[in-house]
Design an enzyme around this catalytic site. Structure first.
Site, mmCIF file in Angstrom:
data_model
loop_
_atom_site.group_PDB
_atom_site.id
_atom_site.type_symbol
_atom_site.label_atom_id
_atom_site.label_comp_id
_atom_site.label_asym_id
_atom_site.label_seq_id
_atom_site.Cartn_x
_atom_site.Cartn_y
_atom_site.Cartn_z
ATOM 1 N N ASP A 92 0.849 -1.186 0.000
ATOM 2 C CA ASP A 92 0.000 0.000 0.000
ATOM 3 C C ASP A 92 0.886 1.238 0.000
ATOM 4 O OD1 ASP A 92 0.709 -0.494 2.832
ATOM 5 O OD2 ASP A 92 -0.591 1.223 3.225
ATOM 6 N N GLU A 156 -0.101 -0.474 5.790
ATOM 7 C CA GLU A 156 0.905 0.112 6.688
ATOM 8 C C GLU A 156 0.783 1.627 6.749
ATOM 9 O OE1 GLU A 156 4.581 1.945 8.055
ATOM 10 O OE2 GLU A 156 3.725 2.102 6.043
#
Length: 451
Positions: A92, A156
């Site tokens: 991500d 994250e």
């Protein structure tokens, strides 16, 4: 870099690595599904899973984590009785911010001036490619001498803790002798660095309400309590005159011991405008690695364009507080919330919601894994000695893994050096750093297996 078969293999694989990174960067995998399609993150997760399967990984799975995102897991079996190493990265990315401010499209990997530009190129899709390069180089030169687990996180950057909660619920999944977190970076390009501390963080949303609705500033201004003005006063209370963070009860008393950060170099790295001073006092390394730091990362209030002459009834801000090792993030959250309530003026109503939290981290640099990495870095960077540095950012998973697996050694390396401009516009990665760190990781795995 001195010539050796592993380095030669990595060099030969760089064109493939660039093509793969371009594919991965093309996914708009921001784990904020109010702004970006969930399908983009799911497609990126499937790309990672397919890449692991192609490398011979078994038990490849898309893990549905409690925050509604997916992490990707795979297990590559090594020789019987070998040690196990967990390799971490995340697929991500941060939102691109103002896409028009990018010189080239953020989700299109573009080579310019010897660097590869694109959101996630360094943080941390490049980290995934680094792991793949290291493993391929070993497979081409005698095989991978350890058991390897890979975990690629899907949220994250959001700090929502999905993988941490999943790991706590399935503690057997990520067990390893050593964990390599590929989400840090060198102190500067060409200087091999292992990050040994991370600041923890807490993030809260503060809403100030003063009126039942907006009022005409000419008719009521001067007596009616302005929620935006109240919010500004609260936020100003979080800093001393020199810009130091001042949260009531949170008193920094730690110093950074290790690599120092020259102030002029920091100004250059941070792109501070001429004539603008740095905030805080003391050595730069103390300020960014060993002390609390508050940042107002967003405010909801009327934009200038289209604003009306009104006293505002409500205003809202998102506040991030970074805390150094030795400070419990939960206690810091309580202190921050109490501070915000105590400094809200005029009896205004303050509503505080915690939206993220992660503990700080400190590594054991005396472990055998650090020696194995230092020897590997000496080959990948023959003119430099491996340095220890802190990092102002947070990787909450580190403390979760340290708690779950107290005997495991944890190392943090990666591609996020200052020129990478992670989280900003025009993020980029140095292909030379990708090459050298891939060599270092491969040699580390070999050294660690032999140790």
């Amino acid at each position: 870099m001195s010539s050796n078969p592993v380095a030669e293999t990595v060099a030969s694989l760089l064109p493939r690595a660039k093509a793969e990174l371009a594919e991965l960067v093309a996914f708009r995998s921001v784990a904020d599904f109010d702004q970006f399609p969930r399908s983009e993150s799911e497609a990126a997760a499937n790309w990672v899973a397919d890449a692991l399967r192609a490398e011979g990984f078994e038990d490849v799975a898309l893990l549905d984590t409690p925050d509604g995102t997916q992490s990707v897991y795979g297990h590559l079996r090594g020789p019987e009785g070998a040690k196990t190493v967990l390799l971490y990265a995340h697929y991500d990315v941060q939102p691109p911010l103002d896409e028009a401010a990018w010189t080239t499209p953020p989700f299109e990997l573009t080579e310019r001036d010897g660097r590869w530009y694109g959101r996630g190129a360094a943080d941390c899709k490049g980290g995934l490619i680094m792991h793949l390069l290291a493993l391929r180089a070993l497979k081409a030169n005698g095989g991978v001498p350890v058991h390897v687990k890979v975990i690629a996180e899907g949220s994250e950057e959001m700090g929502t803790g999905g993988l941490e909660r999943y790991a706590e619920q399935h503690p057997e999944l990520l067990t390893a002798d050593t964990i390599v977190i590929g989400d840090a970076g060198n102190f500067r390009v060409g200087l091999p660095t292992v990050t040994t501390t991370l600041r923890g963080m807490t993030m809260v949303r503060l809403q100030i309400d003063t009126l039942a609705g907006n009022l005409h500033s000419g008719q009521f201004g001067g007596a009616a309590p302005d929620a935006l003005a109240a919010l500004i006063r609260v936020l100003d209370s979080l800093r001393a005159e020199d810009g130091s963070t001042t949260v009531d009860g949170l008193t920094p008393d730690t110093r950074w011991e290790g690599l120092e950060y020259d102030e002029e170099q920091f100004r250059k790295d941070a792109k501070v405008l001429d004539g603008v001073g740095l905030i805080g006092d003391g050595p730069v390394a103390d300020r960014i690695w060993a002390r609390p730091a508050v940042t107002v990362i967003g405010i909801d209030c009327p934009p200038v364009v289209g604003a009306t002459p009104s006293v505002q009834a409500s205003a809202r801000a998102l506040i991030s507080l970074r805390v150094p090792p030795g400070v419990d993030a939960s206690e810091a959250t309580k202190l921050l919330e109490a501070h915000l309530e105590a400094h809200t003026p005029w009896g205004a109503r303050a509503r505080i919601e915690q939206v993220g939290q992660g503990q700080a981290f400190r590594a054991d640099t005396g472990s055998p894994a650090y020696q194995a990495m230092a020897e590997a870095m000496a080959v990948a960077y023959p003119d430099e000695t491996m340095q220890y540095a802190g990092q102002g950012g947070s990787i909450p998973l580190c403390n979760t893994l340290a708690s779950l697996y107290p005997e495991a050694e944890i190392l943090l390396i990666g591609l996020s050096e200052p020129e990478a401009q992670i989280h900003a516009v025009n993020e980029s990665v140095s292909p030379e750093e990708l090459e050298r760190l891939s060599v270092a990781e491969a040699l580390f795995l070999r050294n660690y297996a032999a140790g």
